[in-house]
Each structure stands twice: as C-alpha cells, then as structure tokens.
Design a protein around this motif. Structure first.
Motif, mmCIF file in Angstrom:
data_model
loop_
_atom_site.group_PDB
_atom_site.id
_atom_site.type_symbol
_atom_site.label_atom_id
_atom_site.label_comp_id
_atom_site.label_asym_id
_atom_site.label_seq_id
_atom_site.Cartn_x
_atom_site.Cartn_y
_atom_site.Cartn_z
ATOM 1 N N GLY A 270 66.011 -5.877 80.055
ATOM 2 C CA GLY A 270 66.303 -7.214 80.545
ATOM 3 C C GLY A 270 65.335 -8.746 79.698
ATOM 4 O O GLY A 270 65.077 -9.417 79.658
ATOM 5 N N ILE A 271 64.449 -7.716 78.924
ATOM 6 C CA ILE A 271 63.701 -8.857 78.085
ATOM 7 C C ILE A 271 64.056 -9.125 76.886
ATOM 8 O O ILE A 271 64.436 -7.864 76.310
ATOM 9 C CB ILE A 271 62.631 -7.788 78.243
ATOM 10 N N VAL A 272 64.327 -10.383 76.418
ATOM 11 C CA VAL A 272 64.264 -10.764 74.642
ATOM 12 C C VAL A 272 63.974 -10.380 73.876
ATOM 13 O O VAL A 272 62.399 -10.765 73.882
ATOM 14 C CB VAL A 272 64.678 -12.537 74.950
ATOM 15 N N LEU A 273 64.033 -9.099 73.018
ATOM 16 C CA LEU A 273 63.360 -8.983 71.435
ATOM 17 C C LEU A 273 64.036 -9.526 70.507
ATOM 18 O O LEU A 273 65.529 -9.602 70.709
ATOM 19 C CB LEU A 273 62.862 -7.166 72.027
ATOM 20 N N PRO A 274 63.590 -9.163 69.299
ATOM 21 C CA PRO A 274 64.819 -10.049 68.451
ATOM 22 C C PRO A 274 65.877 -8.684 67.865
ATOM 23 O O PRO A 274 64.785 -7.448 68.479
ATOM 24 C CB PRO A 274 63.416 -10.233 67.265
ATOM 25 N N GLU A 275 66.900 -9.158 66.721
ATOM 26 C CA GLU A 275 66.873 -7.990 66.218
ATOM 27 C C GLU A 275 66.142 -7.719 64.797
ATOM 28 O O GLU A 275 65.398 -8.430 64.852
ATOM 29 C CB GLU A 275 67.864 -8.775 64.860
ATOM 30 N N THR A 276 66.006 -5.692 65.488
ATOM 31 C CA THR A 276 65.103 -5.690 63.764
ATOM 32 C C THR A 276 66.067 -4.614 63.185
ATOM 33 O O THR A 276 67.822 -4.021 63.691
ATOM 34 C CB THR A 276 64.066 -4.695 64.484
ATOM 35 N N PRO A 277 65.365 -4.170 62.211
ATOM 36 C CA PRO A 277 65.642 -2.679 61.416
ATOM 37 C C PRO A 277 65.572 -1.573 62.983
ATOM 38 O O PRO A 277 65.268 -1.701 63.696
ATOM 39 C CB PRO A 277 65.230 -2.214 60.432
ATOM 40 N N PRO A 278 66.394 -0.082 62.340
ATOM 41 C CA PRO A 278 65.932 0.794 63.020
ATOM 42 C C PRO A 278 64.625 0.970 63.566
ATOM 43 O O PRO A 278 63.795 0.897 62.631
ATOM 44 C CB PRO A 278 66.537 1.959 62.698
ATOM 45 N N PHE A 279 64.086 1.345 64.705
ATOM 46 C CA PHE A 279 62.522 1.631 65.238
ATOM 47 C C PHE A 279 62.746 2.339 66.015
ATOM 48 O O PHE A 279 62.845 3.325 66.411
ATOM 49 C CB PHE A 279 62.340 0.253 65.847
ATOM 50 N N TYR B 77 52.770 -1.900 78.259
ATOM 51 C CA TYR B 77 52.616 -0.750 77.699
ATOM 52 C C TYR B 77 51.779 -1.263 76.541
ATOM 53 O O TYR B 77 52.057 -1.707 75.352
ATOM 54 C CB TYR B 77 54.036 -1.069 76.321
ATOM 55 N N ASP B 78 50.879 -0.090 76.365
ATOM 56 C CA ASP B 78 49.028 -0.396 75.878
ATOM 57 C C ASP B 78 49.554 0.811 74.771
ATOM 58 O O ASP B 78 49.876 1.405 74.638
ATOM 59 C CB ASP B 78 48.752 -0.271 76.381
ATOM 60 N N LYS B 79 48.496 0.317 73.569
ATOM 61 C CA LYS B 79 48.338 1.223 72.509
ATOM 62 C C LYS B 79 49.487 1.833 72.128
ATOM 63 O O LYS B 79 49.067 2.821 71.242
ATOM 64 C CB LYS B 79 46.962 2.277 73.521
ATOM 65 N N PHE B 80 50.329 1.386 71.529
ATOM 66 C CA PHE B 80 51.717 2.239 70.674
ATOM 67 C C PHE B 80 51.172 1.357 69.621
ATOM 68 O O PHE B 80 51.228 0.306 69.188
ATOM 69 C CB PHE B 80 52.964 0.897 71.662
ATOM 70 N N THR B 81 51.868 2.636 68.966
ATOM 71 C CA THR B 81 52.000 2.378 67.787
ATOM 72 C C THR B 81 53.883 3.405 67.273
ATOM 73 O O THR B 81 54.467 3.192 67.721
ATOM 74 C CB THR B 81 51.062 3.464 66.311
ATOM 75 N N GLY B 82 53.902 2.155 65.654
ATOM 76 C CA GLY B 82 55.556 2.844 65.477
ATOM 77 C C GLY B 82 56.160 1.969 64.712
ATOM 78 O O GLY B 82 55.452 1.704 63.682
ATOM 79 N N LYS B 83 57.385 2.466 63.990
ATOM 80 C CA LYS B 83 57.841 1.919 62.711
ATOM 81 C C LYS B 83 59.110 0.952 63.325
ATOM 82 O O LYS B 83 59.865 1.402 64.585
ATOM 83 C CB LYS B 83 58.370 2.897 61.791
ATOM 84 N N VAL B 84 59.449 0.198 62.435
ATOM 85 C CA VAL B 84 60.516 -0.932 62.362
ATOM 86 C C VAL B 84 60.784 -0.470 61.136
ATOM 87 O O VAL B 84 60.178 -1.642 60.329
ATOM 88 C CB VAL B 84 60.046 -2.667 62.846
ATOM 89 N N GLY B 85 62.057 -0.337 60.723
ATOM 90 C CA GLY B 85 62.507 -0.016 58.828
ATOM 91 C C GLY B 85 61.238 1.119 58.493
ATOM 92 O O GLY B 85 60.704 2.129 58.722
ATOM 93 N N SER B 86 60.613 0.304 57.442
ATOM 94 C CA SER B 86 60.179 0.883 56.700
ATOM 95 C C SER B 86 58.276 0.247 56.914
ATOM 96 O O SER B 86 57.447 0.552 56.447
ATOM 97 C CB SER B 86 60.048 0.676 55.244
ATOM 98 N N GLY C 215 65.437 3.454 68.530
ATOM 99 C CA GLY C 215 66.895 2.862 68.312
ATOM 100 C C GLY C 215 67.182 1.476 67.277
ATOM 101 O O GLY C 215 66.441 1.999 66.129
ATOM 102 N N PRO C 216 68.609 1.626 67.167
ATOM 103 C CA PRO C 216 69.111 0.975 65.566
ATOM 104 C C PRO C 216 68.453 -0.800 65.815
ATOM 105 O O PRO C 216 67.908 -0.631 65.025
ATOM 106 C CB PRO C 216 70.178 1.046 66.040
ATOM 107 N N SER C 217 68.236 -1.037 67.042
ATOM 108 C CA SER C 217 67.878 -2.593 66.925
ATOM 109 C C SER C 217 66.369 -2.941 68.283
ATOM 110 O O SER C 217 67.104 -2.480 69.375
ATOM 111 C CB SER C 217 68.571 -3.826 66.629
ATOM 112 N N MET C 218 66.145 -3.234 68.551
ATOM 113 C CA MET C 218 64.954 -3.797 69.210
ATOM 114 C C MET C 218 65.826 -4.317 70.557
ATOM 115 O O MET C 218 65.544 -4.567 71.285
ATOM 116 C CB MET C 218 63.447 -4.540 69.233
ATOM 117 N N ALA C 219 66.787 -5.301 69.906
ATOM 118 C CA ALA C 219 67.787 -5.210 70.570
ATOM 119 C C ALA C 219 68.409 -5.509 71.421
ATOM 120 O O ALA C 219 68.583 -5.719 73.065
ATOM 121 C CB ALA C 219 68.146 -7.007 69.835
#
Length: 686
Positions: A282-291, A310-319, A271-275
């Motif tokens: 209903g879980i508060v997560l910070p504003e981020t770049p696309p993730f 949510y276990d052993k997750f991998t991914g990208k936040v922005g670059s 999505g465009p932001s984790m927020a």
C-alpha cells in the motif's frame, strides 16, 4: 481379635472413598461417550456462539499432561480425560450468515479427527479448558466480508450461558487453510503439515491463490503451533513467496504471534518495478526498471499504529546500485514514509521509467500496457495520481555519478521527495551537469483539485556555467570550445503525463553563452560555405571567438516560439526564427547564417529544421540555391569564366550585432504564468 468399632467405621469410610472414584473411573472408561455427544455439542456451541457438532465416534482415555517439572502443580500429576472425536464440524457465525446470505458458507471448518485433553477441575467453574487441541486433516475457511465482519472472532451466542471456552494450543497435521478476504481481495489456500525432525520449525506450508488481485504462490516454514501462545520467545518464520511477479524471501521471527506484536526479519525483495510493491504494502513507490533489495525489516505492530523500518538495505535498480533506509508509520488519515537513499553509480536509462520514458518492451516487463506511439518521443504513460493520495512521504535521494551510453556528464544529484495530500514536490532537484550546475524545483499537484487524474505542474530551473564542450562530448567540432551556457526556465501546465503536461505548458525558456569560442569548421558547415569548409579541412580547424549566443522562447499552450535567438561570432551571425510545437512534436525552425567576411564558393542560404522530434529533417532553401546557380550559369555564358564565381562570393555586412541587447534581454529572469494562462509570443516593444 476383633477390630474396634471405631476402626471398622474408619476403614469402611476409607474403602468407600477409594471405591467410589475407582468405580467412577471404571464407569468412565467403559461408558459409551457417544451418548454424551448431544450434551457436548450443545455446551460447546453455547460457549463459542456458533454451531458445533461431533458426528463421528467419540472416545475417552486418560493421560498425564506433558509439563516441565517446575511448572507442575499437585493436580498436574493426575491423569486428565483425553477425548478423541471424529468427523467434527464447526459452523460460521449465524449473524454473519444472515447478513451475507449465500456469500458465507455454513461451515468454517471440518476435521477428520481431533483430540484434546480436558481440564476436569475447570469444569467445576463451568469452564471448558483445553490445553492442546490436535487436528488431523483439517479443512479451515477463514473469511472476511466487505463490511469487515470475519468468522475467526469467537463471541458467545448465548450471553447468559455460564460456560466459557479456554483454548490454549492448536496442532494441525496435514491440513488445508483457505483464506477469503473481500477487503484485501484475497483468495488463497495453504497446505500445512507438521515437521518432526526440524529443530527450529514445527510446520511447513505451501501457498497458492491471489492477493489483492495479484497471483500468489510460495512455500515456507514456521514454528510449532504449540508455541504460538509463547509471549516472550520469538516465533520463527521462513518464507519464499511470489506475489504478482514480486519475489519475497524472508527469515526471522514474530513476537507474540497471536497478536503480531513485532517482526524482526531478514528481507529480500525483487521484481519488475518498485511500483508493483503497492499491491503488497500500500506504499507508493515510483516506476523503475527491474530491482532487487536486501535488508533488515523490523516492526512494532498495532491495530492503527504499526511502525516498519527497512534498514541498511542494498540492491540494484536496473544497472544502478541503491542503498539506504526507509521508515513507514501507520497513521491516520494516511501512512507516512520517510527515509534516505543513495546510489554511487546511477545509469541514466534507469531513470526513464520514472516518467514513462522507457520503451514499450520495458513497459510490458513492468506489467504495463505498451502505450507509447511509435511516432512520438514525449512519454504518454499516465501518472497514477490516485495512489499519491494514499500516503505522505519525505524521502531524500543522492547519486554520486550518473552515466549513459554517450557519457552525459551528470554527477552529484541530490533531491528530496515530499508527498503531502497528493501533492508531490522535488525541492530541490539539483545536480552537476557538464562542468556546471542545474538547480530546480518541481511541484506536481495530484490532489485531484484539477480533475480526477489531472496534475497541476510547475517547474523552475536554472543552469549555470555548463561547459559547451562537456555538454556534447561526442561532437567533434565542439571538443576545443570553451564557452559556458547559462539558462533559466519557468513553466506551468496541467495534464496527466509528460506529453500532456508539455502540450499544455506556458512560460519562458532563456539561455545564453557569453564570451566563448566555437569551432570555425562547425560554423562553416552550418553556413554551407563549401569553399571555406574545404580550406579549413586542408589547413586545419581553429577556434572562432563567440561573442554571444542568446535564446529567448515564449511558451504558450505548448507552442515554444522564438522571441530572440542569435549566435554572434567574429566570422558569422546566425539568426534562428520559428517555433517548436510540444503538443504535436513538430519542428518549425529557420536558421539564417550571415557571414562577416569574404567567403569563396558560398552557398549561404536559409536552413530549415522541420519534421518531428522522432524524425527531424534539415533542408536548404532550394529556391535561393537555384537563383544563385542560375546566376552563375548566366554569367558563365556572358562573361569570362572567373565571373561565374561572383554570385557565390559573399561579403559580410561588417555591422555590429545586437549582442548587448540580446544579452540584456536573456538575463531577465523568466516568469511562468498560472496554469491555463499564456505569455505573449513576442517581446513587448521597448
């Protein structure tokens, strides 16, 4: 030979036993069951506690039950009555309709045709037992009102009725389900159909609508509706959904689907932001770049004690890359989030959205208004403190390396996010910086005690052994410098954004460089010693001994004023006076260079650093330059040409600087007053 009388009686009795059921069967097969509709409607209505009506044709056939051989009992070999009803309607609970009036329609469901097998033996105990209920082109409305009342919970209307409904299995074919929930602000519809050739899934669905005031769409598949009653076999689910710009893809299973006992899913989220996940979880997560992330989601569910991992997750936040584990437990009065995340390579620009320091275009991509004024540098985007009070959290984060376009040298960032009763603390927030270290603690009180959206903030930070040449790697004049920077800061403030917090900040900032070297050319340029700049360019640059750089700022209501700021070297002493206004982002600093030796063609005069953070302006005292130029012209007229150089030759005072005193003052630990109180701008007399 005539039969004995006893045999005749036995045969007659046996014939009667056969004839009566046979006659009854003939009657049942040829009976017009539409005459039984009033009785059936009345008994079902009494059993389920709401209006029920078969308005179309009602017919009866006889069918054997499709059961595995090992599950059959003797009576399962007998055919059961199979009813087919057309134009069937099911109403909403009368109590719910009475309480909410026009907000609740009279009907919960309507069916073009439905059929079911009826257990005849259960009728002997006044039980309407329906093993399989099939719906053709059903339309179902599932509704929950603002007070939590819903229409899918079946209670008896007539508590004295001896009849009981036992509905075991449901099959939907080409149906539509409309879900309307005032609690979660959901208005969504799903088109459901049966899959005949799929070995894993029994139904498919297509979803449209809104959830929590966010647009919702998607497709998916699920196990056969007949298997919903399975208590041990996992129920397969596959979905691809878009909720408010957040894309969710999952594939896995649900244990005891009618009770939602547990989940085991492979989950992909982007999505465009984790927020944006707040609307979903209903879980508060910070504003981020696309993730985007991918991992395994497991859960054990209960009414008030759900547990998600949510276990052993991998991914990208922005670059930047991201990996880790998050654990959420449903508790009272707030849920609790814990976990650990890490990043091997973190782009510095990806941290901007955390404090609203990204561009307006980036804000719009995150779904937020473009609020940053074009002439301001400090972020004005407000923190959403109302969400902080919806959850408690303890999450750690590590980043091996942080880079930016100009190679800001940060590495080994470690921090722990603690959120409790709306108070967010980062203890510690540490990282390696330009060959040194930065250690800090941040406390942001968003509990609402300082106002609905206000934050009481406190910052304590210490920089140690930061290398000057590493801090500014692109500044040519500092490449050979070896000095180290040490500094301390202690600030407190109340506000709701970075800009308002700094505008109201109070405290102290102190920094010093002790016993280093600095580029001679850089000093000459700062002192406007044009002749020496030319000579240095011709014969080469060299390093000048830096005795000390000591800076001491008092911050009062967002105004940072110099109490002492001096740079002392073998060749020159530079005094800095003035202030930096963090509220208006205005600069008002004066640099006064004093040479310690002979300077040829020196235009030494005060330098003024004015303007704003966005558009700083460096200028020279034109009045001083005019006097020096005027004196040179007068001497040139009255004396020999060589005398014209006299006003431009500066002999340094040759006096020792007060470096020792400055170092002693700068080494004193800074103190931040309570929010709302300020420190004096000038140091008290000693």
């Amino acid at each position: 030979m005539p039969l004995p009388r006893r045999t005749k009686i036995a045969l007659a009795a046996g014939g009667a036993l056969i004839a009566v059921p046979a006659a009854a069967l003939i009657v049942l097969l040829h009976y017009d069951w539409n005459r039984a509709r009033p009785w059936l409607n009345d008994k079902v209505s009494a059993a389920i506690g709401r209006p029920f009506a078969v308005r179309g044709n009602l017919s009866l056939t006889w069918e054997k039950q499709l059961l595995a051989e090992r599950d059959r009992r003797w009576r399962d070999y007998l055919p059961w009555p199979h009813l087919v009803a057309r134009d069937v309607h099911l109403g909403n609970p009368p109590a719910m309709m009475a309480a909410h009036g026009a907000d609740v329609p009279p009907e919960m469901a309507s069916v073009g045709e439905f059929s079911f097998s009826l257990n005849p033996f259960a009728l002997l105990t006044k039980q309407i037992s329906i093993p399989v209920l099939r719906f053709e082109t059903p339309a179902v409305l599932l509704q929950r009102t603002g007070d939590g009342a819903n229409n899918w919970t079946f209670d008896k209307k007539d508590k004295t009725s001896p009849w009981h409904l036992d509905l075991q299995r449901i099959v939907l074919n080409k149906g539509k389900v409309h879900y309307l929930d005032a609690v979660s602000k959901t208005d969504a519809s799903a088109e459901i159909d049966t899959l005949d050739a799929d070995p894993t899934y029994g139904v498919s669905w297509k979803l449209t609508g809104n959830w929590n005031n966010q647009p919702l769409s998607g497709t998916g598949k699920a196990g056969a509706v007949l298997s919903l009653q399975q208590q041990t076999t996992p129920y397969p689910v596959e979905a691809d959904v878009n909720l408010g710009g957040v894309h969710i893809a999952l594939a896995g299973s649900v244990t005891k689907p009618t009770e939602l006992a547990a989940l085991d899913m492979r989950l992909k989220v982007s999505g465009p932001s984790m927020a944006r996940l707040y609307a979903l979880t209903g879980i508060v997560l910070p504003e981020t770049p696309p993730f985007s992330t991918e991992g395994r989601l497991t859960a054990t569910l209960g009414k008030d004690h759900g547990h998600y991992l949510y276990d052993k997750f991998t991914g990208k936040v922005g670059s930047s890359d991201i990996a880790g584990k998050l654990d959420y437990q449903q508790k009272q009065p707030r849920g609790y989030l814990s976990g650990a995340m890490q990043s091997h390579l973190l782009q510095f620009a990806d941290l901007g959205p955390l404090v609203g320091a990204d561009s307006n275009a980036s804000k719009q991509a995150r779904g937020l208004p473009a609020v940053q004024p074009g002439d301001k540098v400090l972020p004005v985007e407000t923190f959403r403190t109302e969400r902080w009070r919806s959850i408690d959290a303890d999450v750690s984060f590590k980043a091996d390396r942080i880079v930016r376009e100009k190679q800001l040298p940060i590495s080994n960032l470690t921090t722990e996010f603690h959120l409790k009763d709306g108070v967010l603390t980062l203890t510690p927030l540490n990282f390696n910086w330009a060959g040194g270290t930065m250690a800090s603690n941040v406390r942001l009180d968003g509990s609402g005690k300082s106002g609905k959206d206000a934050i009481r903030a406190e910052l304590k930070a210490s920089a140690r052994h930061v290398k000057l040449k590493d801090l500014f790697p692109t500044l040519e004049g500092l490449k050979a410098s070896v000095g180290e920077i040490n500094g301390d800061a202690s600030l407190s403030a109340t506000g709701n954004s970075v800009a308002t917090l700094l505008a109201a900040s109070n405290g102290e900032i102190k920094a010093l460089i002790d016993q280093g070297t600095i580029s001679k050319l850089l000093l000459e340029q700062m002192g406007l010693n044009l002749g020496n700049v030319v000579l240095t360019k011709l014969i080469g640059d060299k390093q000048v001994q830096l005795h000390c750089l000591a800076g001491d700022f008092a911050v009062s209501n967002g105004l940072a004023q110099t109490r002492q700021f001096v740079v002392d070297t073998d060749d020159a002493t530079i005094h800095v006076d003035g202030s930096v206004n963090l509220a208006s982002e205005q600069l008002n600093l004066t640099l006064r260079p004093d040479s310690k030796g002979l300077r040829i063609i020196s235009l030494r005069s005060p330098l003024y650093l004015r303007g704003t953070f966005k558009h700083p302006d460096i200028s020279v005292d034109k009045g001083v330059l005019a006097l020096k130029a005027g004196g040179a012209v007068a001497l040139a007229v009255l004396a020999a040409p060589a005398a014209a150089l006299l006003p431009l030759i500066n002999a340094g005072p040759g006096e020792n600087s007060e470096c020792g005193k400055l170092l002693a003052a700068a080494r004193v630990k800074p103190v931040a007053p309570p929010p709302g109180r300020a420190l004096p701008a000038k140091a008290p007399p000693r």
